[in-house]
Structures are given as C-alpha cells and as structure tokens.
Design an enzyme around this catalytic site. Structure first.
Site, mmCIF file in Angstrom:
data_model
loop_
_atom_site.group_PDB
_atom_site.id
_atom_site.type_symbol
_atom_site.label_atom_id
_atom_site.label_comp_id
_atom_site.label_asym_id
_atom_site.label_seq_id
_atom_site.Cartn_x
_atom_site.Cartn_y
_atom_site.Cartn_z
ATOM 1 N N ARG A 118 -59.604 72.516 -64.032
ATOM 2 C CA ARG A 118 -60.080 73.594 -63.043
ATOM 3 C C ARG A 118 -58.898 74.787 -62.850
ATOM 4 N NH1 ARG A 118 -59.144 70.153 -57.828
ATOM 5 N NH2 ARG A 118 -57.896 69.499 -59.081
ATOM 6 N N ASN A 139 -63.470 69.024 -58.589
ATOM 7 C CA ASN A 139 -63.469 67.631 -59.343
ATOM 8 C C ASN A 139 -64.709 66.682 -58.550
ATOM 9 O OD1 ASN A 139 -61.630 67.972 -61.196
ATOM 10 N ND2 ASN A 139 -60.052 67.015 -60.079
#
Length: 83
Positions: A13, A31
């Site tokens: 990320r 996530n």
C-alpha cells in the site's frame, strides 16, 4: 482493482501510495481480510499502466492477479492509505 499475491506485509500500500502521488494519480489502497488489496485509481491509462509496471518489478511484491473494474469518476484529492 483487487490485487492478489504477496501484497500484504510487504509495504504494497505504501509503494502504491508513493508511486501514485509521484504520477499524479488519486485514489486509495486498502487491505482486505482475505489477504488481497483493493486499490482505487484515478488517472490516465498511461499513468495507471506505469504504476502497475513499477509494482510488478518490486523485489518484495508478487502480484498473482489483478481484477479490474471500471467505475464512475469520483471527486478525490490525493492518494490515501486506508485500513
């Protein structure tokens, strides 16, 4: 987009965020409980293709699949990392 593979616990990320901001792409990365990462990207096709190319060549990340879905344009500013 939904990315599967080795995409959690490897800085995925944060890498997406860094590259997206560098290329002027807006959106977010989040996530999921199943180990995948959902990424919403807003930018040109070239910008998004470049971002994916960079991710695929990272030594820690392994992308097994990318599920793509076209969405309506959202009013977003910047790129965020979400939960």
């Amino acid at each position: 987009m939904i990315f599967t593979g080795r995409v959690q616990g490897v800085g995925f990320r944060y890498k997406v965020c860094y590259v997206a901001r560098h290329h002027g792409i807006t959106g977010f990365a989040r996530n999921e409980y199943d180990g995948s990462v959902t990424v919403e990207l807003q930018g040109t096709k070239e910008q998004i293709d470049n971002l994916i190319e960079i991710l695929q060549h990272d030594s820690y990340i392994r992308i097994d699949s990318i599920l793509r879905e076209q969405m309506e344009l959202q009013e977003e500013k910047g790129f965020q990392i979400r939960g």
